[in-house]
Write an enzyme that holds these catalytic residues in place. Structure first.
Site, PDB file in Angstrom:
ATOM      1  N   SER A 129       0.819  -1.209   0.000  1.00 60.17           N
ATOM      2  CA  SER A 129       0.000   0.000   0.000  1.00 60.17           C
ATOM      3  C   SER A 129       0.858   1.267   0.000  1.00 60.17           C
ATOM      4  CB  SER A 129      -0.953  -0.044   1.194  1.00 60.17           C
ATOM      5  OG  SER A 129      -1.942   0.940   1.102  1.00 60.17           O
ATOM      6  N   ASP A 138      -2.304   6.160  -3.390  1.00 65.13           N
ATOM      7  CA  ASP A 138      -1.137   5.527  -2.782  1.00 65.13           C
ATOM      8  C   ASP A 138      -0.655   4.415  -3.708  1.00 65.13           C
ATOM      9  OD1 ASP A 138      -3.388   3.991  -2.327  1.00 65.13           O
ATOM     10  OD2 ASP A 138      -2.678   3.200  -0.434  1.00 65.13           O
ATOM     11  N   ASP A 160      -1.003   1.219  -4.028  1.00 63.25           N
ATOM     12  CA  ASP A 160      -1.903   0.220  -4.611  1.00 63.25           C
ATOM     13  C   ASP A 160      -3.262   0.815  -4.964  1.00 63.25           C
ATOM     14  OD1 ASP A 160      -2.884   0.479  -2.005  1.00 63.25           O
ATOM     15  OD2 ASP A 160      -3.409  -1.631  -1.840  1.00 63.25           O
ATOM     16  N   ASP A 181      -5.775   2.153  -3.383  1.00 62.31           N
ATOM     17  CA  ASP A 181      -7.027   1.999  -2.649  1.00 62.31           C
ATOM     18  C   ASP A 181      -7.347   3.239  -1.821  1.00 62.31           C
ATOM     19  OD1 ASP A 181      -5.165   1.688  -0.621  1.00 62.31           O
ATOM     20  OD2 ASP A 181      -5.942  -0.238   0.102  1.00 62.31           O
TER      21      ASP A 181
END
EC number: 5.4.2.10
Length: 451
Positions: free
Chosen positions: A102, A243, A245, A247
């Protein structure tokens, strides 16, 4: 081995804490555990990753583990975490695996698991997988041979399917909106600019050239200074930062002021309320959301339900109560009608759709929330349970709550992983918040001093 699963999967320093051997063992245990519920066919798994160099190594280990357990694998390559969840549901897979840490720095990596339908695994399933890994049960299971070994295929158009899905959810075209998007040199580097353009926006992409080493490096949702500057330089209507990833979604106004997850949730809650889509006129947020969000929602007749910190708890409440919107101050926003997990690009699309539909600037929309000053002190302690529960500490907290009344609040919670007690205070002024927080922190230090 300590606790394997945290609030968002398995995470650690790649090749030190999170080794290929561990990744393989987790994959084997996950395949066997999830296959136990339906043995009529070989399990099918979707595997994706973000742009970290270590993702290539860990992907190979996960694919080897899954196929050695008899699971067939569909590799989707570099895609956002919510895209892997979406494709897990779309192709009716039994399991989704996302390799990402993340917003963490590049040397870290992680394993996020999704069950059938693209939902995060329940605690009890995670625990069974963890117990199997710790007991080294992955070596005890019978290995398939010959035709029983899993096969691997690549899904080359997964990003296209995902983008089409996202754009299809937008309630209003984005024509006329100019946006700068910071892709964090991560998984959003390709799909976010494409999705925003296809929905009608004029897009300027920055930090969209990942090289495996530069993910989250002074960019993305945790480092928005470059985004602020780019928005002002290009005269954009707003900026959006994701960010590693993708999400998460945080935004900045045309003047470069930050709009955090609390403000984004408030904007979307009002939009959905006006459209009759906000189930029970209720928003779900964590206890870390600013008191200003609660006050704003109350003023507009929207109920706020609070959960523990972690998007998984927001997800659990949304599913259990059949609600339509939830999220975190950090920018994890969940729209269950369109996604099974937090989706930064989806959030960005719906945020801009509200701007386009109302002809209102982001700054004006975000002004619905007046954020109270918030001070957070992480207090090192010898015993975090004692530090949080000592009578003198509780007495100081009660005194502060009376003192603050409805113009502030106190949140005291022990860290789940570190010898810390977190003291968070909100008040009408920063000076008051800091003074109250320091008083409570001193009582915590006295109650459980570091040895």
């Amino acid at each position: 081995m300590g606790r394997l699963f945290g609030t968002d999967g398995v995470r650690g320093r790649a090749n030190v804490d999170l080794t290929p051997e561990l990744a393989l063992a987790v994959a084997v245990a996950a395949a066997h555990t999830l296959a136990e519920t339906d043995k009529s066919h070989p399990p099918l798994a979707v595997v994706g990753r973000d742009t970290r160099a270590s993702g290539e190594m860990l992907e190979a280990a996960v694919v080897a583990g899954l196929t050695s357990a008899g699971a067939n694998v569909v590799r989707v390559g570099v895609l956002p975490t919510p895209a892997v969840a979406f494709l897990t549901a779309e192709i009716k897979a039994d399991l989704g695996v996302m390799l990402s840490a993340s917003h963490n720095p590049m040397p870290d990596n992680g394993i996020k698991l999704f069950a059938a339908g693209g939902h995060k695994l329940p605690d009890e399933i995670e625990m069974r997988i963890e117990e199997a890994v710790k007991a080294n049960a992955t070596t005890a299971w019978k290995r398939p041979i010959g035709a029983g070994v899993g096969r691997v295929n690549d899904l080359l158009d997964g990003a296209d399917h995902y983008v089409q899905h996202l754009v299809g959810t937008v309630p209003h075209r984005l024509d006329g909106i100019k946006v700068v998007v910071d892709c964090a040199n991560g998984a959003a580097a390709d799909v976010a600019p494409v999705a925003y353009r296809e929905a009608g926006a004029e897009v300027i992409a920055i930090h969209a050239e990942p090289d495996g080493l530069n993910i989250n490096d002074e960019c993305g949702s945790n480092h928005i200074d470059a985004l602020r500057a780019a928005v002002v330089e290009h005269g954009a209507h707003l900026g959006i930062a994701h960010d590693g990833d993708a999400d998460r979604c945080v935004a900045v106004t045309a003047d470069g002021d930050e709009v955090d997850g609390d403000q984004v949730m408030a904007i979307l809650a009002l939009a959905m309320r006006d459209a009759g889509e906000l189930t029970q006129d209720t928003l779900v947020a964590t206890v870390m959301s600013n008191l200003g969000l609660r006050l704003a929602m109350s003023e507009h007749g929207i109920r706020l339900v609070e959960t523990k910190v972690g998007d998984r708890y927001v997800l659990e409440e949304l599913r259990a109560s059949g609600l339509a919107l939830g999220g975190e101050q950090s920018g994890h926003i969940v729209l269950p009608a369109y996604a099974t997990t937090g989706d930064g690009v989806l959030t960005g699309l719906h945020l801009m759709a509200r701007m386009a539909a109302t002809g209102t600037s982001l700054a004006e929309l975000a002004a619905v929330v007046t954020k109270l000053p918030q001070v957070l002190i992480n207090v090192p302690v010898g015993d975090r349970t004692v530090g949080a529960a000592a009578p003198a500490v509780r007495a100081e907290v009660e005194r502060a709550e009376v003192e603050l009344g409805e113009t502030g609040r106190v949140l005291l919670r022990p860290s789940g992983t570190e010898p810390l007690v977190r003291v968070m205070v909100e008040a009408a002024t920063e000076d008051t918040a800091r003074e109250v927080a320091e008083r409570i922190a001193e009582q915590v230090r006295t109650a459980s001093p570091v040895a």
